[in-house]
Scaffold this motif. Sequence first.
Motif, PDB file in Angstrom:
ATOM      1  N   LYS A  39       0.866  -1.181   0.000  1.00 56.71           N
ATOM      2  CA  LYS A  39       0.000   0.000   0.000  1.00 56.71           C
ATOM      3  C   LYS A  39       0.900   1.227   0.000  1.00 56.71           C
ATOM      4  CE  LYS A  39      -4.287   1.167   2.238  1.00 56.71           C
ATOM      5  NZ  LYS A  39      -5.199   0.762   3.293  1.00 56.71           N
ATOM      6  N   GLU A  40       0.710   2.089  -0.985  1.00 63.01           N
ATOM      7  CA  GLU A  40       1.551   3.281  -1.128  1.00 63.01           C
ATOM      8  C   GLU A  40       3.029   2.899  -1.156  1.00 63.01           C
ATOM      9  OE1 GLU A  40       0.294   5.974   1.953  1.00 63.01           O
ATOM     10  OE2 GLU A  40      -1.718   6.143   1.102  1.00 63.01           O
ATOM     11  N   ASN A  41       3.334   1.840  -1.887  1.00 63.10           N
ATOM     12  CA  ASN A  41       4.693   1.334  -2.091  1.00 63.10           C
ATOM     13  C   ASN A  41       5.380   0.846  -0.814  1.00 63.10           C
ATOM     14  OD1 ASN A  41       4.751   1.702  -4.920  1.00 63.10           O
ATOM     15  ND2 ASN A  41       5.044   3.902  -4.583  1.00 63.10           N
ATOM     16  N   LYS A  42       4.600   0.553   0.221  1.00 62.88           N
ATOM     17  CA  LYS A  42       5.155   0.024   1.473  1.00 62.88           C
ATOM     18  C   LYS A  42       4.381  -1.214   1.887  1.00 62.88           C
ATOM     19  CE  LYS A  42       4.880   4.184   3.399  1.00 62.88           C
ATOM     20  NZ  LYS A  42       4.748   5.149   4.449  1.00 62.88           N
ATOM     21  N   LEU A  43       5.062  -2.091   2.602  1.00 67.79           N
ATOM     22  CA  LEU A  43       4.415  -3.278   3.146  1.00 67.79           C
ATOM     23  C   LEU A  43       3.478  -2.870   4.276  1.00 67.79           C
ATOM     24  CD1 LEU A  43       4.213  -6.399   3.206  1.00 67.79           C
ATOM     25  CD2 LEU A  43       6.046  -6.364   4.912  1.00 67.79           C
ATOM     26  N   SER A  44       2.230  -3.306   4.171  1.00 66.67           N
ATOM     27  CA  SER A  44       1.235  -3.067   5.213  1.00 66.67           C
ATOM     28  C   SER A  44       0.830  -4.423   5.780  1.00 66.67           C
ATOM     29  CB  SER A  44       0.021  -2.349   4.615  1.00 66.67           C
ATOM     30  OG  SER A  44      -0.988  -2.195   5.577  1.00 66.67           O
ATOM     31  N   GLN A  45       0.803  -4.545   7.101  1.00 64.32           N
ATOM     32  CA  GLN A  45       0.471  -5.816   7.746  1.00 64.32           C
ATOM     33  C   GLN A  45      -0.577  -5.603   8.826  1.00 64.32           C
ATOM     34  OE1 GLN A  45       4.283  -7.013   9.401  1.00 64.32           O
ATOM     35  NE2 GLN A  45       4.634  -8.360   7.665  1.00 64.32           N
ATOM     36  N   VAL A  46      -1.396  -6.632   9.019  1.00 63.17           N
ATOM     37  CA  VAL A  46      -2.314  -6.662  10.143  1.00 63.17           C
ATOM     38  C   VAL A  46      -2.354  -8.105  10.651  1.00 63.17           C
ATOM     39  CG1 VAL A  46      -4.395  -6.980   8.733  1.00 63.17           C
ATOM     40  CG2 VAL A  46      -4.590  -5.997  11.017  1.00 63.17           C
ATOM     41  N   LYS A  47      -2.313  -8.252  11.965  1.00 55.14           N
ATOM     42  CA  LYS A  47      -2.339  -9.578  12.577  1.00 55.14           C
ATOM     43  C   LYS A  47      -3.678  -9.806  13.252  1.00 55.14           C
ATOM     44  CE  LYS A  47       2.618  -9.802  13.341  1.00 55.14           C
ATOM     45  NZ  LYS A  47       3.692  -9.954  14.319  1.00 55.14           N
ATOM     46  N   GLY A  48      -4.126 -11.058  13.182  1.00 58.37           N
ATOM     47  CA  GLY A  48      -5.377 -11.426  13.807  1.00 58.37           C
ATOM     48  C   GLY A  48      -5.326 -12.844  14.327  1.00 58.37           C
TER      49      GLY A  48
END
Length: 159
Positions: A65-74
């Motif tokens: 996202k926007e040339n960066k790694l985006s992470q979410v943990k669940g």
Amino acid sequence: MLFFGCSSHYSPLKTVDKVNLKFFLGKWYEIARYDHFFEEGCSDVNATYSLRENGEIDVLNQCIKENKLSQVKGVAYAIDATNSKLRVSFFRPFYGNYWILVLGKNYDYAVIGEPSREYLWILSRTPNMAQSLKEAILEKLIEFDYDPEKLFWAPVKGK
């Protein structure tokens, strides 16, 4: 892949008969989805599932996202012995339904949905899927009361 939802005017949603979580674990690539704010602007979307000692499942969703790694943990857990109906949370105590509607014989692709038909994902073990398989899945979606026209085909910048 975060979601909330309630049942509505649709007929009951049928899931696969049984899921062997051992084979379902690992990395999945998003091929298509119903688009929602939490994935807006994402490309190269993938999810990795791993089993905890207590039987729950760690979920790691990633995208560019926007040339960066985006992470979410669940975290997720099966709600019955079939393992085809999961509850997933990225923001406890709120959980959403994650139902496995279609699963490849070799656990090479999956279709994930939930009773309100607000959320839908087509996943694959590889970043690309054969056109013939996409077409077969699209036909199946209609049987589940999903609208294939609402699908957003996930961009893959890594191509």
